[in-house]
Design an enzyme around this catalytic site. Structure first.
Site, PDB file in Angstrom:
ATOM      1  N   GLU A   1      -6.744   4.607   8.034  1.00  0.00           N
ATOM      2  CA  GLU A   1      -6.538   6.034   7.747  1.00  0.00           C
ATOM      3  C   GLU A   1      -7.800   6.632   7.133  1.00  0.00           C
ATOM      4  O   GLU A   1      -8.121   7.799   7.365  1.00  0.00           O
ATOM      5  CB  GLU A   1      -5.312   6.211   6.826  1.00  0.00           C
ATOM      6  CG  GLU A   1      -4.018   5.982   7.598  1.00  0.00           C
ATOM      7  CD  GLU A   1      -2.852   5.492   6.760  1.00  0.00           C
ATOM      8  OE1 GLU A   1      -2.923   5.551   5.516  1.00  0.00           O
ATOM      9  OE2 GLU A   1      -1.872   5.020   7.364  1.00  0.00           O
TER      10      GLU A   1
ATOM     11  N   GLY B   1       2.524   2.176  10.680  1.00  0.00           N
ATOM     12  CA  GLY B   1       3.438   3.299  10.492  1.00  0.00           C
ATOM     13  C   GLY B   1       4.175   3.719  11.753  1.00  0.00           C
ATOM     14  O   GLY B   1       4.799   4.774  11.785  1.00  0.00           O
TER      15      GLY B   1
ATOM     16  N   SER C   1       3.661  -2.204  10.286  1.00  0.00           N
ATOM     17  CA  SER C   1       5.115  -2.153  10.464  1.00  0.00           C
ATOM     18  C   SER C   1       5.825  -3.452  10.069  1.00  0.00           C
ATOM     19  O   SER C   1       6.792  -3.862  10.711  1.00  0.00           O
ATOM     20  CB  SER C   1       5.454  -1.767  11.906  1.00  0.00           C
ATOM     21  OG  SER C   1       4.987  -0.457  12.185  1.00  0.00           O
TER      22      SER C   1
ATOM     23  N   ASN D   1       0.869  -1.183   0.000  1.00  0.00           N
ATOM     24  CA  ASN D   1       0.000   0.000   0.000  1.00  0.00           C
ATOM     25  C   ASN D   1       0.906   1.232   0.000  1.00  0.00           C
ATOM     26  O   ASN D   1       1.492   1.570   1.014  1.00  0.00           O
ATOM     27  CB  ASN D   1      -0.890  -0.027   1.254  1.00  0.00           C
ATOM     28  CG  ASN D   1      -1.686   1.247   1.438  1.00  0.00           C
ATOM     29  OD1 ASN D   1      -1.804   2.055   0.516  1.00  0.00           O
ATOM     30  ND2 ASN D   1      -2.238   1.440   2.628  1.00  0.00           N
ATOM     31  N   TRP D   2       0.978   1.871  -1.150  1.00  0.00           N
ATOM     32  CA  TRP D   2       1.916   3.013  -1.282  1.00  0.00           C
ATOM     33  C   TRP D   2       1.358   4.290  -0.672  1.00  0.00           C
ATOM     34  O   TRP D   2       2.047   5.302  -0.579  1.00  0.00           O
ATOM     35  CB  TRP D   2       2.235   3.257  -2.758  1.00  0.00           C
ATOM     36  CG  TRP D   2       2.999   2.156  -3.425  1.00  0.00           C
ATOM     37  CD1 TRP D   2       3.271   0.912  -2.913  1.00  0.00           C
ATOM     38  CD2 TRP D   2       3.598   2.181  -4.722  1.00  0.00           C
ATOM     39  NE1 TRP D   2       3.998   0.173  -3.808  1.00  0.00           N
ATOM     40  CE2 TRP D   2       4.205   0.942  -4.939  1.00  0.00           C
ATOM     41  CE3 TRP D   2       3.664   3.140  -5.733  1.00  0.00           C
ATOM     42  CZ2 TRP D   2       4.885   0.618  -6.105  1.00  0.00           C
ATOM     43  CZ3 TRP D   2       4.331   2.838  -6.911  1.00  0.00           C
ATOM     44  CH2 TRP D   2       4.942   1.585  -7.087  1.00  0.00           C
ATOM     45  N   LYS D   3       0.098   4.268  -0.306  1.00  0.00           N
ATOM     46  CA  LYS D   3      -0.578   5.443   0.273  1.00  0.00           C
ATOM     47  C   LYS D   3      -0.396   6.671  -0.648  1.00  0.00           C
ATOM     48  O   LYS D   3      -0.271   6.510  -1.856  1.00  0.00           O
ATOM     49  CB  LYS D   3      -0.066   5.718   1.684  1.00  0.00           C
ATOM     50  CG  LYS D   3      -0.056   4.466   2.562  1.00  0.00           C
ATOM     51  CD  LYS D   3       0.092   4.774   4.014  1.00  0.00           C
ATOM     52  CE  LYS D   3       0.254   3.495   4.783  1.00  0.00           C
ATOM     53  NZ  LYS D   3       0.167   3.662   6.215  1.00  0.00           N
TER      54      LYS D   3
ATOM     55  N   GLU E   1      -5.194  -5.124  10.667  1.00  0.00           N
ATOM     56  CA  GLU E   1      -4.190  -4.086  10.865  1.00  0.00           C
ATOM     57  C   GLU E   1      -4.449  -3.341  12.167  1.00  0.00           C
ATOM     58  O   GLU E   1      -5.258  -2.390  12.186  1.00  0.00           O
ATOM     59  CB  GLU E   1      -4.230  -3.095   9.708  1.00  0.00           C
ATOM     60  CG  GLU E   1      -3.939  -3.710   8.358  1.00  0.00           C
ATOM     61  CD  GLU E   1      -3.324  -2.696   7.408  1.00  0.00           C
ATOM     62  OE1 GLU E   1      -2.256  -2.963   6.877  1.00  0.00           O
ATOM     63  OE2 GLU E   1      -3.929  -1.623   7.221  1.00  0.00           O
TER      64      GLU E   1
ATOM     65  N   HIS F   1      -9.406   1.098   5.050  1.00  0.00           N
ATOM     66  CA  HIS F   1      -8.121   1.289   5.732  1.00  0.00           C
ATOM     67  C   HIS F   1      -8.341   2.210   6.932  1.00  0.00           C
ATOM     68  O   HIS F   1      -9.139   3.143   6.866  1.00  0.00           O
ATOM     69  CB  HIS F   1      -7.096   1.891   4.759  1.00  0.00           C
ATOM     70  CG  HIS F   1      -5.700   1.849   5.304  1.00  0.00           C
ATOM     71  ND1 HIS F   1      -5.256   2.747   6.235  1.00  0.00           N
ATOM     72  CD2 HIS F   1      -4.672   1.000   5.072  1.00  0.00           C
ATOM     73  CE1 HIS F   1      -3.998   2.459   6.553  1.00  0.00           C
ATOM     74  NE2 HIS F   1      -3.623   1.393   5.857  1.00  0.00           N
TER      75      HIS F   1
ATOM     76  N   GLY G   1       2.889  -1.165   4.273  1.00  0.00           N
ATOM     77  CA  GLY G   1       2.857   0.257   3.934  1.00  0.00           C
ATOM     78  C   GLY G   1       4.253   0.768   3.635  1.00  0.00           C
ATOM     79  O   GLY G   1       4.788   0.600   2.533  1.00  0.00           O
ATOM     80  N   GLY G   2       4.890   1.377   4.633  1.00  0.00           N
ATOM     81  CA  GLY G   2       6.193   2.027   4.456  1.00  0.00           C
ATOM     82  C   GLY G   2       7.221   1.192   3.704  1.00  0.00           C
ATOM     83  O   GLY G   2       7.886   1.690   2.789  1.00  0.00           O
TER      84      GLY G   2
HETATM   85  C1  PEP Z   1      -0.671   0.107   6.020  1.00  0.00           C
HETATM   86  O1  PEP Z   1      -0.763   1.295   5.803  1.00  0.00           O
HETATM   87  O2  PEP Z   1      -1.548  -0.654   5.614  1.00  0.00           O
HETATM   88  C2  PEP Z   1       0.479  -0.373   6.782  1.00  0.00           C
HETATM   89  C3  PEP Z   1       0.458  -1.592   7.226  1.00  0.00           C
HETATM   90  O3  PEP Z   1       1.507   0.534   6.980  1.00  0.00           O
HETATM   91  P1  PEP Z   1       2.951   0.227   7.614  1.00  0.00           P
HETATM   92  O4  PEP Z   1       3.452  -1.057   7.003  1.00  0.00           O
HETATM   93  O5  PEP Z   1       3.785   1.403   7.224  1.00  0.00           O
HETATM   94  O6  PEP Z   1       2.761   0.084   9.083  1.00  0.00           O
END
Ligand code: PEP
Length: 256
Positions: A96, A170, A210, A9-11, A164, A94, A231-232
């Site tokens: 967010e 994040g 993470s 997920n590049w957001k 999640e 999600h 994500g990151g």
């Molecule tokens: C996400 O945004 O779905 C996520 C899991 O982010 P991160 O891996 O950065 O925690």
């Protein structure tokens, strides 16, 4: 056996040219791995260009959101119908979006329906906050989100769930493999109660929060966890590739 999936997920990151650069860095490495599903979810504006770049490869494409109406006077929104020809998956609910855009269970339910209508596979995100976790309410919260998002739907074919925990997204503070496995086991158990046991055994449930190349094995090795939503670390080619390789090795070992 459920096919593991690693989804990135590049957001709201990468311009179109940065997206192309990132895909180019990962393309060969990812394409060589064919025993798991590898999905990348760039921003809307890059979907068409990235799609051209990965054509003929084994990499799959997803979007990060949709609006639930098909078309009309909804300035700035993107519908499932617009994405149907472009990608195979769409992330829905999600945390967010729940947090910053007030997405409720009712809205995620409409979005899941809109996605399924055009055969887009939803990656439905559920997860509890730190406060809820510390109050011992994790199962109640994730089950409530699951029920609301899937209300009135028989088990939707192609649905993927991502557990999640919000406190792990994040933050660099991932859950432990055991914690994530336990909650995902509970989610599966609840799907069995909502639908039936066979369906619950078939549905893929990912962990997200993470995940990096340094801790991916801890999660993917767990019996209830079918991969990761990243994500990151999905914005760094070597990290994402490292996670995918670990999932592929585990799958190879288990099926060999
Ligand atoms: C996400 O945004 O779905 C996520 C899991 O982010 P991160 O891996 O950065 O925690």
């Amino acid at each position: 056996m459920r096919v593991p999936m690693i989804a990135g997920n590049w957001k709201m990151n990468t311009t179109v040219s940065e997206a192309l650069e990132l895909v180019n860095e990962m393309l060969l490495g990812l394409d060589k791995i064919d025993n798991i599903d590898k999905v990348i979810c760039p921003p809307f504006i890059s979907l068409a260009t990235v799609r051209e770049l990965i054509k003929g490869s084994s990499i799959k494409l997803g979007a990060q959101n949709i609006y639930f109406e098909e078309k009309g006077a909804y300035t700035g929104e993107i519908s499932s119908l617009m994405l149907a020809d472009l990608c195979e998956f769409v992330i829905i609910g999600h945390s967010e979006r729940r947090q910053y855009f007030n997405e409720t269970g009712e809205i995620t339910n409409k979005k899941v329906r809109a996605a399924l209508k055009v055969k887009l596979k939803p990656i439905l995100c559920i997860g509890e906050s730190l406060e809820e976790n510390e109050a011992g309410r994790t199962e109640e919260i994730v089950t409530g989100q699951l029920r609301a998002s899937l209300a009135g739907l028989d088990y939707p074919n192609g649905l993927i769930i991502a557990y999640e925990p919000i406190w792990a997204i994040g933050t660099g503070k991932a859950a432990t493999g055991e914690q994530a496995n336990e909650t995902i086991g509970l989610i599966r158990h609840n799907i069995a109660k909502l639908c039936d046991k066979e369906i619950a055994q078939d549905v893929r449930i990912l962990y997200g929060g993470s995940v990096t190349a340094a801790n991916a094995t801890e999660f993917i090795n767990q019996p209830e966890i079918d991969g990761a939503l990243v994500g990151g670390a999905s914005l760094k080619a070597n990290q994402f590739l490292g996670i995918v390789k670990q999932a592929a090795e585990i799958r190879h070992r288990l099926s060999g």
